[in-house]
Design a protein around this motif. Structure first.
Motif: not given
Length: 103
Positions: A51, A78, A81-85, A87-88
């Motif tokens: 990453i 994002a 890469l499996g990142y949930d913006i 939710t963050a």
């Protein structure tokens, strides 16, 4: 005849990891769609990229393609890469406004 980025990369002397990161740089420059980023990131990670390597690629291309182009690519990257913006962002505590006249 166009090139199919879903097929194997003919890196012409580059290893698969480097070729995939170069592909990522080109996608950022072209303002590609989310599906293209997903394929490219999957290929880079499968070839041993981290990453941090993906993020470093963004840093390297920013002076050439412009920060606005890189920032516009971040949500798609994002997700790739499996990142949930979303939710963050829901988990972030926003500062409270200072009351009128208060110290």
């Amino acid at each position: 005849m166009g090139h199919d980025i879903t097929g194997s990369i003919d890196p012409h002397g580059l290893d698969e990891r480097t070729a995939a990161l170069a592909c990522l740089a080109a996608l950022v420059a072209m303002h590609a769609g989310p599906t293209s980023y997903q394929r490219c990131v999957d290929r880079a990670l499968a070839a041993g990229a981290s990453i941090d390597d993906v993020i470093d690629t963004l840093k390297v291309v920013a002076p050439t393609v412009g920060l606005a182009r890189v920032v516009s690519a971040v949500p798609s990257l994002a997700l790739a890469l499996g990142y949930d913006i979303d939710t963050a962002l829901e988990a972030v505590d926003l500062p409270r406004p200072v009351e009128q006249g208060g110290f």
